[in-house]
Enzyme design. Structure first.
Site, mmCIF file in Angstrom:
data_model
loop_
_atom_site.group_PDB
_atom_site.id
_atom_site.type_symbol
_atom_site.label_atom_id
_atom_site.label_comp_id
_atom_site.label_asym_id
_atom_site.label_seq_id
_atom_site.Cartn_x
_atom_site.Cartn_y
_atom_site.Cartn_z
ATOM 1 N N GLY A 177 26.250 40.533 54.109
ATOM 2 C CA GLY A 177 27.449 40.742 53.301
ATOM 3 C C GLY A 177 27.666 42.214 53.015
ATOM 4 N N LEU A 227 46.142 36.810 42.732
ATOM 5 C CA LEU A 227 45.703 37.308 41.424
ATOM 6 C C LEU A 227 46.662 38.333 40.821
ATOM 7 C CD1 LEU A 227 43.374 37.621 39.282
ATOM 8 C CD2 LEU A 227 42.512 39.455 40.718
ATOM 9 N N HIS A 273 40.996 32.028 36.373
ATOM 10 C CA HIS A 273 41.665 33.238 35.897
ATOM 11 C C HIS A 273 43.018 32.827 35.341
ATOM 12 C CE1 HIS A 273 43.461 37.185 35.672
ATOM 13 N NE2 HIS A 273 42.306 37.732 35.962
ATOM 14 N N HIS A 320 38.857 31.431 40.280
ATOM 15 C CA HIS A 320 38.728 32.857 40.541
ATOM 16 C C HIS A 320 37.295 33.305 40.793
ATOM 17 C CE1 HIS A 320 39.665 37.097 40.279
ATOM 18 N NE2 HIS A 320 38.908 37.279 39.228
ATOM 19 N N ARG A 345 32.533 34.611 32.609
ATOM 20 C CA ARG A 345 32.417 36.050 32.836
ATOM 21 C C ARG A 345 33.551 36.803 32.148
ATOM 22 N NH1 ARG A 345 34.878 39.515 36.211
ATOM 23 N NH2 ARG A 345 35.686 38.036 37.751
ATOM 24 N N ARG A 360 38.575 34.821 29.297
ATOM 25 C CA ARG A 360 39.407 34.094 30.259
ATOM 26 C C ARG A 360 39.380 32.581 30.058
ATOM 27 N NH1 ARG A 360 38.019 37.791 35.587
ATOM 28 N NH2 ARG A 360 39.359 39.510 34.952
ATOM 29 N N GLN A 401 35.148 30.023 36.918
ATOM 30 C CA GLN A 401 36.155 30.674 36.085
ATOM 31 C C GLN A 401 37.554 30.472 36.644
ATOM 32 O OE1 GLN A 401 36.550 35.259 35.570
ATOM 33 N NE2 GLN A 401 35.944 34.416 33.589
ATOM 34 N N PHE A 404 40.383 45.212 28.068
ATOM 35 C CA PHE A 404 40.323 43.997 28.873
ATOM 36 C C PHE A 404 39.885 42.835 27.990
ATOM 37 C CE2 PHE A 404 40.319 42.764 33.409
ATOM 38 C CZ PHE A 404 41.118 43.775 33.911
ATOM 39 N N THR A 413 46.171 40.944 37.762
ATOM 40 C CA THR A 413 45.069 41.429 36.933
ATOM 41 C C THR A 413 45.290 41.223 35.432
ATOM 42 O OG1 THR A 413 43.769 43.356 36.263
ATOM 43 C CG2 THR A 413 46.023 43.787 36.943
ATOM 44 N N GLU A 414 44.166 40.969 34.753
ATOM 45 C CA GLU A 414 44.142 40.927 33.299
ATOM 46 C C GLU A 414 44.524 42.300 32.728
ATOM 47 O OE1 GLU A 414 40.771 38.614 31.905
ATOM 48 O OE2 GLU A 414 40.270 40.274 30.583
#
Lengths: 231, 586
Positions: free
Chosen positions: B14, B252, B242, B353, B397, B286, B240, B119, B254-255
């Site tokens: 990875g 997505l 989102h 997410h 998270r 979240r 999670q 955030f 973003t927050e």
């Protein structure tokens, strides 16, 4: 919806061919990539690269009705039928829509696309003013999809010698970074009849960039820096 | 069939944030390292992270790591291990400064420091109000970070195997991991990559859900490999959602939109988060925001023709702020929602997410299996990033803690590898059956002449997760989900692909990926059905409260026999006092 897609598998095909697909799309299929995924559900032999499906990873660049773009952010409503899809031009085809991008990445790597700064690192961040940071806007956002370089005639002719718009955009990204100390070496590295100066401002790169970036402008800035240091 | 073999000190599977951070450390230590990736490194899914990376730099208002630690413990709904959380929060500043030194193009404050934004769940003074802790490069922080790490690896001459897929781990009779069997996608060639250390950095498996912010490549390959090699998966019931995926598209948002001052509205134009989280409102964690949104939709206050989504309003920020801080969001809203967000709100829904669970590791990235209440390290195997469970995120998270996790634990795993390999001169002898399992998987696909399509079985798996293991979970539905998923797992063994070519056979790749996805999905369904409480992202109608007496423990799912085992949460941090579980209010 009708599609005509370039097919070639060196394992089984003597020569490339175009294959037609008539596909019933679902209401949720909005982008070209959705349609290609739908086609692959029916014909799993169609090969293409794809990942993020939102235009940030740069995997699914292809030639769509004669123009390079990303399948995942090309709206089906905006393309004329039959949609003719070919691999990116000018690079060797591995299979179907998958091209060998080694030459493209080799040129990117050749500009040493990493920050060079031998001054001992401070304990915290290196300071950079918002104005200096803004110089990197329009440069660092490149996703290395190769839409630009593979639409550039100079790159088609000399992919081994001309860095190409994507690589040069990144060369300038580091030249423009106030934290980088290798300006002179970077310019030396491009001072050559081909590497930089094969750009004839045709501007196909600007036209096709799916992120709206302007490699020609960056190349112009590098040329300016070259001239400035000779006078 | 003779299989070629190459030997390395370390193999990293990875090339996203954690893989590249680890690879850099290993390459700079002059180890012989190979990094395998299914895609060119900068196409890894870290590239899609938007809002920022958390660190208590305090560049714009007071902050410290202890506040960050408290927020992370509370955000995890007290399921996070406090030793790991302390470790991560204390290392955060160093990790971010390093990234800046590598050339990361962070946005800047007027005095030239790294720009930070608020955030969800990140607060000052133990929950008093939002704090600016998320270090950002516009709304392209993941892109900037991944490219910077790749570039730094170029400088370090890291050796990449691009478009190689790892198929299975090699584990000997003693239980040691000795490398991986992998396939080059372009040629179909299979090779043994033998290594003294194998690091799994394969990311999450968010593709087990129908509606997901995740990339196509997020198929849990590391989880599948670990499960097949007899290693359990931890806390897989915690997924999670989102709050802000573009309705219908899943992409997505973003927050950071809410961090910059955007907020959510129901169809009546009500800023409903004020009711659910009076102190920090739209910047609650979240799980809390997603549940509030799902409740609004469920109770008929959703917007849209069928009341199916919530509105994310940000036009009041003004075009200038949006173009400067959220340019990517403007682009996404335009492309995927046909909305100019400088004028109109974006339709959003909670969307799968992030995977809080994963391969069990300690703070040094060493993979372990629970053993008589303790932890038995699997020699030679390491994991970092979303595929791992250390566990810093627990049951939920916090936004921008994931990029931090990649940096801190990518590096920490590499440092442990360097320590471990220092004392080890020779490679161990490979077991005779090293390639049996992956070759059998390939042979089955090659020889099958009929069967179900990979796309169909995959779709059934995704539907099952979506329907039976979503934001709200119900006892009967969970039980039915388990039955359905076990049936899907059986069907996966009988898939068929028409494409038998060796050359860049993506049908075969997708079939192999489904093997990994389904391990993840089975683990998730079974773990979720068994946890009889509501905690973080796991919300059960029949057990609506958190149960700290019986359930403050981690779940371990073993593939063999679908067995579950539990281990208590580590409440003891490294140096400071524990944060005792409290009611979670934002």
């Amino acid at each position: 919806m009708r599609f005509s897609i370039y097919r070639y598998n060196p394992d089984t095909d003597a020569a490339p061919r175009m294959q037609d697909y008539d596909i019933q799309l679902e209401p949720t299929d909005r982008m070209l990539l959705d349609a290609l995924v739908r086609i692959k559900e029916h014909d799993d032999t169609l090969s293409l690269r794809r990942s993020c499906r939102e235009g940030v990873c740069g995997s699914d660049a292809m030639n769509i009705n004669g123009r390079n773009g990303l399948a995942c952010i090309t709206k089906l409503a905006d393309v004329k039928e039959p949609v003719v899809i070919r691999p990116l031009p000018g690079l060797p085809v591995i299979r179907d829509l998958i091209v060998d991008m080694s030459q493209f990445f080799k040129q990117y790597h050749s500009v040493k696309p990493y920050l060079q700064n031998d001054t001992p690192e401070p304990e915290k961040e290196r300071l950079q003013s918002p104005a200096d940071r803004e110089e990197l806007n329009g440069l660092y956002e490149c996703i290395l999809c190769a839409c630009c370089s593979t639409s550039c005639p100079s790159f088609w002719w000399n992919p081994d010698k001309f860095v190409g718009p994507a690589g040069l955009l990144q060369a300038y990204r580091f030249l423009a970074d106030t934290r980088d100390e290798a300006t002179s070496e970077r310019l030396d590295n491009l001072e050559d009849p081909y590497r930089l100066f094969r750009c004839h401002s045709i501007m196909n790169c600007v036209d096709v960039c799916p992120k709206g970036l302007n490699p020609t402008r960056a190349i112009g800035k590098i040329k300016e820096m070259m001239i400035k240091r000779t006078v | 069939m003779s299989i070629s073999k190459r030997q390395f000190d370390a193999v990293v599977v990875g090339a996203g944030g954690s893989g590249l951070r680890a690879a850099l450390q290993l390459a700079e230590a002059n180890l012989k390292v190979a990094v395998l990736s299914k895609v060119f490194p900068t196409r890894s899914h870290t590239v899609a992270a938007q809002g920022g990376v958390a660190a208590s730099l305090g560049n714009d208002g007071e902050d410290n790591w202890h506040w960050h630690m408290f927020d992370t413990v509370k955000g995890s709904d007290y399921l996070g291990d406090q030793d790991a959380i302390e470790f991560m929060c204390r290392k955060a500043n160093e990790a971010v400064y390093e990234l800046e030194h590598f050339g990361m193009p962070f946005d800047r404050t007027p005095d030239g420091k790294i720009y930070q934004r608020p955030f969800g769940g990140q607060t000052r003074n133990y929950g008093e109000g939002p704090v600016k802790r998320s270090c950002a490069a516009a709304d392209r922080t993941g892109h900037a970070m991944l490219h910077t790490l790749y570039q730094r690896n170029l400088r370090a001459h890291t050796q990449f195997f691009v478009e190689w897929m790892a198929l299975d781990l090699i584990r000997d009779a003693a239980g040691d991991v000795l490398g991986v069997v992998a396939m080059e996608m372009e040629t179909g060639e299979v090779m043994i990559l033998q290594a003294k250390a194998t690091l799994l950095a394969t990311g999450g498996a968010g593709r087990i859900y129908s509606a997901s912010t995740n990339a196509f490549i997020n198929t849990g390959d590391g989880l599948g490999m670990a499960a097949r090699a007899g290693i359990p998966l931890e806390d897989m019931e915690f997924w999670q959602f989102h709050p802000t995926g573009v309705a219908g598209a899943g992409v997505l948002i973003t927050e950071g939109v809410r961090g910059e001052g955007g907020f959510l509205l129901n169809k009546n134009g009500e800023r409903f988060m004020e009711r659910y989280a009076p102190t920090v409102k739209d910047l609650a964690s979240r799980d809390v925001v997603s549940r509030a949104m799902a409740t609004e939709i469920k109770e008929g206050r959703g917007a849209g023709k069928d009341g199916e989504y919530i509105l994310l309003k940000l036009d009041h920020l003004g075009a200038e702020v949006i173009d400067k801080r959220l340019p990517g969001i403007r682009e996404i809203a335009m492309k995927f929602a046909n909305v100019d967000c400088t004028k109109d709100p974006i339709p959003v829904v909670p969307t799968c997410h992030y995977q809080m669970g994963g391969i069990p590791t300690n703070i040094h990235g060493q993979v372990y299996v629970p053993d008589a209440g303790g932890e038995k390290v699997v020699h030679g195997l390491y994991a970092a990033g979303e595929c791992s469970c250390v566990s810093v995120h627990g049951a939920n998270r916090l936004g921008t803690n994931s990029l931090l996790d990649l940096l801190v634990f990518g590096k920490s795993a590499a440092e442990q590898i360097i320590r471990d390999i220092g004392s080890e001169k020779a490679q161990k002898e490979l077991p005779k059956d090293a390639t049996d399992r992956p070759l059998a998987r390939l042979a089955r696909l090659d020889s099958a002449t009929s069967g179900e399509s990979v796309a169909e079985v995959g779709a059934e798996m995704r539907r099952t997760m979506q329907l039976h293991c979503g934001v709200f979970r119900f006892p009967d539905s969970l039980a039915e989900g388990v039955r359905k998923m076990l049936a899907v797992a059986e069907r996966v063994k009988h898939t068929f692909i028409k494409d038998k070519s060796k050359v860049f056979n993506t049908a075969r790749i997708e079939a192999l990926e489904l093997d990994n996805l389904v391990e993840t999905a089975v683990a998730s369904m079974i773990s979720a059905a068994a946890r009889q409480e509501s905690r973080g992202s796991h919300d059960r109608s029949d057990f609506p409260n958190r149960d700290d007496v019986n359930w403050m423990k981690h779940t371990f799912w073993w593939k063999e026999g679908d067995r579950l085992e539990y281990k208590p949460v580590k409440l003891k941090p490294l140096t400071v006092e524990s944060f005792q579980p409290k009611a979670r209010v934002y």
